[in-house]
Design a protein around this motif. Structure first.
Motif, PDB file in Angstrom:
ATOM      1  N   MET A 137       1.003  -1.342   0.197  1.00 20.46           N
ATOM      2  CA  MET A 137       0.285   0.172  -0.128  1.00 20.46           C
ATOM      3  C   MET A 137       0.598   1.106   0.138  1.00 20.46           C
ATOM      4  N   ILE A 138       2.066   1.043   0.422  1.00 28.29           N
ATOM      5  CA  ILE A 138       2.872   2.495   0.063  1.00 28.29           C
ATOM      6  C   ILE A 138       4.001   2.375  -0.694  1.00 28.29           C
ATOM      7  N   ARG A 139       3.626   1.535  -1.971  1.00 25.24           N
ATOM      8  CA  ARG A 139       4.991   1.193  -3.326  1.00 25.24           C
ATOM      9  C   ARG A 139       4.630   2.567  -3.733  1.00 25.24           C
ATOM     10  N   PRO A 140       3.893   3.213  -4.029  1.00 27.86           N
ATOM     11  CA  PRO A 140       3.756   4.464  -4.529  1.00 27.86           C
ATOM     12  C   PRO A 140       3.580   5.918  -3.901  1.00 27.86           C
ATOM     13  N   VAL A 141       4.470   6.335  -2.359  1.00 32.26           N
ATOM     14  CA  VAL A 141       5.390   6.493  -1.254  1.00 32.26           C
ATOM     15  C   VAL A 141       6.644   6.513  -1.901  1.00 32.26           C
ATOM     16  N   ILE A 142       7.611   5.196  -2.069  1.00 36.68           N
ATOM     17  CA  ILE A 142       8.253   4.727  -2.245  1.00 36.68           C
ATOM     18  C   ILE A 142       8.507   5.474  -3.460  1.00 36.68           C
ATOM     19  N   VAL A 143       7.894   5.003  -4.615  1.00 33.37           N
ATOM     20  CA  VAL A 143       8.515   5.597  -6.209  1.00 33.37           C
ATOM     21  C   VAL A 143       7.785   7.280  -6.079  1.00 33.37           C
ATOM     22  N   SER A 144       7.339   7.398  -5.818  1.00 31.00           N
ATOM     23  CA  SER A 144       6.779   8.948  -5.679  1.00 31.00           C
ATOM     24  C   SER A 144       8.480   9.947  -4.996  1.00 31.00           C
ATOM     25  N   SER A 145       8.665   9.603  -4.035  1.00 29.13           N
ATOM     26  CA  SER A 145      10.549   9.905  -3.263  1.00 29.13           C
ATOM     27  C   SER A 145      11.277   9.377  -3.817  1.00 29.13           C
ATOM     28  N   ILE A 146      11.595   8.071  -4.906  1.00 25.17           N
ATOM     29  CA  ILE A 146      12.467   8.172  -5.694  1.00 25.17           C
ATOM     30  C   ILE A 146      12.445   9.690  -6.971  1.00 25.17           C
ATOM     31  N   LEU A 147      11.067   9.339  -7.166  1.00 21.17           N
ATOM     32  CA  LEU A 147      11.232  10.221  -8.779  1.00 21.17           C
ATOM     33  C   LEU A 147      11.424  11.349  -7.624  1.00 21.17           C
ATOM     34  N   VAL A 148      11.214  12.019  -7.326  1.00 22.32           N
ATOM     35  CA  VAL A 148      11.954  13.165  -6.439  1.00 22.32           C
ATOM     36  C   VAL A 148      13.279  13.869  -6.604  1.00 22.32           C
ATOM     37  N   SER A 149      14.199  12.194  -5.930  1.00 14.92           N
ATOM     38  CA  SER A 149      15.375  12.342  -5.625  1.00 14.92           C
ATOM     39  C   SER A 149      16.356  12.493  -6.996  1.00 14.92           C
ATOM     40  N   PHE A 150      15.302  11.943  -8.399  1.00 14.73           N
ATOM     41  CA  PHE A 150      15.892  11.957  -9.634  1.00 14.73           C
ATOM     42  C   PHE A 150      15.717  13.618  -9.785  1.00 14.73           C
ATOM     43  N   LEU A 151      14.211  14.662  -9.593  1.00 13.85           N
ATOM     44  CA  LEU A 151      14.452  15.385  -9.818  1.00 13.85           C
ATOM     45  C   LEU A 151      15.220  16.505  -8.826  1.00 13.85           C
ATOM     46  N   SER A 152      16.232  15.860  -7.258  1.00 11.63           N
ATOM     47  CA  SER A 152      17.288  17.047  -7.272  1.00 11.63           C
ATOM     48  C   SER A 152      17.910  16.338  -8.153  1.00 11.63           C
ATOM     49  N   ILE A 153      18.545  15.361  -8.443  1.00 17.71           N
ATOM     50  CA  ILE A 153      19.890  15.321  -8.831  1.00 17.71           C
ATOM     51  C   ILE A 153      19.926  16.737 -10.481  1.00 17.71           C
ATOM     52  N   ALA A 154      18.981  16.213 -11.229  1.00 19.48           N
ATOM     53  CA  ALA A 154      18.544  17.222 -12.317  1.00 19.48           C
ATOM     54  C   ALA A 154      18.672  17.997 -12.183  1.00 19.48           C
ATOM     55  N   ASN A 155      18.179  19.143 -11.057  1.00 22.39           N
ATOM     56  CA  ASN A 155      17.962  19.937 -11.067  1.00 22.39           C
ATOM     57  C   ASN A 155      19.349  20.841  -9.914  1.00 22.39           C
ATOM     58  N   GLN A 156      20.730  19.682  -9.534  1.00 24.37           N
ATOM     59  CA  GLN A 156      21.962  20.474  -9.405  1.00 24.37           C
ATOM     60  C   GLN A 156      22.581  20.389 -10.332  1.00 24.37           C
ATOM     61  N   GLU A 157      23.046  19.284 -11.485  1.00 29.46           N
ATOM     62  CA  GLU A 157      23.309  18.777 -12.186  1.00 29.46           C
ATOM     63  C   GLU A 157      22.988  20.077 -13.956  1.00 29.46           C
ATOM     64  N   VAL A 158      21.710  20.551 -13.771  1.00 33.94           N
ATOM     65  CA  VAL A 158      21.815  21.364 -15.142  1.00 33.94           C
ATOM     66  C   VAL A 158      21.099  22.710 -14.262  1.00 33.94           C
ATOM     67  N   ILE A 159      20.118  22.882 -13.793  1.00 36.35           N
ATOM     68  CA  ILE A 159      19.669  23.976 -13.870  1.00 36.35           C
ATOM     69  C   ILE A 159      20.228  24.881 -12.142  1.00 36.35           C
ATOM     70  N   ILE A 160      20.871  24.486 -11.243  1.00 37.04           N
ATOM     71  CA  ILE A 160      21.731  25.726 -10.167  1.00 37.04           C
ATOM     72  C   ILE A 160      23.125  25.169 -11.620  1.00 37.04           C
ATOM     73  N   PRO A 161      23.624  25.011 -12.102  1.00 36.08           N
ATOM     74  CA  PRO A 161      24.791  25.709 -12.476  1.00 36.08           C
ATOM     75  C   PRO A 161      24.600  26.455 -13.396  1.00 36.08           C
ATOM     76  N   ARG A 162      23.470  26.055 -14.261  1.00 34.71           N
ATOM     77  CA  ARG A 162      23.445  27.042 -15.436  1.00 34.71           C
ATOM     78  C   ARG A 162      23.366  28.685 -14.591  1.00 34.71           C
ATOM     79  N   TYR A 163      22.665  29.122 -13.373  1.00 38.52           N
ATOM     80  CA  TYR A 163      21.935  29.886 -12.594  1.00 38.52           C
ATOM     81  C   TYR A 163      23.321  30.151 -11.540  1.00 38.52           C
ATOM     82  N   ALA A 164      24.240  29.900 -11.805  1.00 31.35           N
ATOM     83  CA  ALA A 164      25.297  29.931 -10.106  1.00 31.35           C
ATOM     84  C   ALA A 164      25.493  31.582 -10.097  1.00 31.35           C
ATOM     85  N   GLU A 165      26.245  31.910 -10.574  1.00 30.78           N
ATOM     86  CA  GLU A 165      26.334  33.006 -10.359  1.00 30.78           C
ATOM     87  C   GLU A 165      25.125  33.919 -10.402  1.00 30.78           C
TER      88      GLU A 165
END
Length: 390
Positions: free
Chosen positions: A103-131
């Protein structure tokens, strides 16, 4: 996807946005009111003030998401499960033969998706606007800034300055280069009242990738023959045609020696803040380990690299360690379970901060500082996860 799964996904999404807007909204309001005077220094009128404040905090959403993504994901998971228990949905599904893990499998999957979004944010978006992310509230990106670092290039030359004009990529008032004795047989200092960085792609400059130093002097002096050598890192400039014009009054810089120092050390490296690596991509961090011009201790960068690798695993470890406190507490009040989970999170992040502090002081190795929280709390999460009633 089953109806109950969609319900859990929707509940997690609502909880995540509610927590994010609550935390970030409160911080933005407090920060904006505390620094409204700083914004007014670079704006004229109420309309421009609101526009600049909106741009400032919009860009920083990437930083807020990076800093709070893990803990908000954990809180959203806890709220999702808590609401499920409060509505007696968990008991109903257990009675229907649905296990707690299912019953909590969707919660785990959602947390994993947020982790992937965090990686994309750190590697793509933040360096672009670092200055922009490193600017203060009163900084519009064109004002003069102090030079706080003394970087060196790969040949051992040490550079220093006082005030930098970002618009013209120029160091004002004083610019100094210390040349080690290995190059000319003795230590030499090059001083100038103004220095402009000439990038490799400058369209008109006859000399590129280096610093044009006006009103310069060398102590002890170099002869014209030494300056004219093909492999000399310092070159005398007699014709300023094609070079960028000086900043300010040219009369204060005319009639003196003009030198060009060949170096890959750029203007950005001169004004770079000590926390630059927190806004860089993984490629930037790895490059910083081998680039002496970063002006940063390799230990700090190594800790950041290992921590970057471990961040998604640590976020999931926190969730696996906190959820059992809610799922297994049938005999306790759900708000008490939630309080235990939040206290558990404070202990988790506190331990990680202590490990990074010890690594910055060379008490722990960078790898151990990043992996130790996973070793300690991963075992605890595994033990707690096995105690969930199914």
């Amino acid at each position: 996807m089953r109806i109950l799964d969609r319900q859990r996904y929707w509940a997690f999404l609502k909880a995540y946005f509610t927590c994010y807007i609550s935390f970030v909204g409160l911080w933005v309001v407090l920060d904006a009111f505390s620094n409204v005077d700083e914004f007014t220094k670079r704006t004229v009128g109420f309309g421009q003030l609101i526009t600049e404040m909106g741009k400032y905090y919009l860009v920083r959403q990437s930083e807020y998401f990076d800093r709070l993504g893990g803990v908000i994901s954990m809180m959203a998971a806890i709220f999702t499960v808590t609401w499920m228990q409060r509505a007696n949905e968990q008991l109903a599904m257990l009675a229907a033969g649905v296990s707690t893990h299912r019953m909590i499998r969707p919660v785990i999957v959602s947390s994993i998706l947020v982790s992937f979004l965090s990686i994309a944010n750190q590697e793509v978006i933040i360096p672009r606007y670092a200055e922009q992310l490193q600017r203060s509230h009163a900084d519009d990106g064109t004002s003069e800034v102090d030079v706080k670092t003394t970087p060196s290039d790969g040949r051992g030359l040490i550079y220093a300055g006082r005030l930098a004009d970002r618009k013209h990529q120029t160091i004002l008032e004083r610019f100094n280069v210390t040349v080690p004795f290995q190059i000319y047989g003795t230590i030499r200092d090059i001083d100038g009242r103004q220095a402009t960085y000439i990038p490799r792609d400058h369209p008109t400059s006859p000399l590129k990738e280096g610093w044009l130093i006006r009103a310069a002097r060398i102590s002890p002096p170099l002869s014209d023959e030494e300056l004219a050598k093909p492999d000399s890192i310092v070159e005398k400039v007699t014709d300023l045609k094609g070079f960028p014009p000086p900043v300010g009054d040219p009369a204060k810089l005319s009639g003196d020696l003009v030198l060009f120092v060949h170096t890959p050390l750029s203007f950005d490296a001169m004004i770079r803040k000590s926390s630059w690596y927190q806004y860089g991509s993984m490629r930037d961090l790895i490059g910083g380990l081998i680039d002496p011009s970063t002006g940063q201790k390799n230990g700090d960068i190594e800790v950041a690299i290992h921590s970057r690798f471990m961040r998604p695993f640590l976020a999931l470890t926190l969730m696996f360690m906190s959820l059992p406190l809610v799922l297994g507490g049938y005999g306790r009040n759900m708000f008490i379970n939630l309080g235990f989970a939040l206290g558990n999170s404070a202990l988790f992040y506190g331990f990680g901060i202590v490990c990074q502090f010890l690594a910055s002081d060379a008490v722990l190795s960078p790898a151990l500082a990043a992996w130790l929280p996973l070793f300690v709390f991963g075992l605890l999460a595994t033990h707690r996860w096995g105690q969930i009633r199914t």
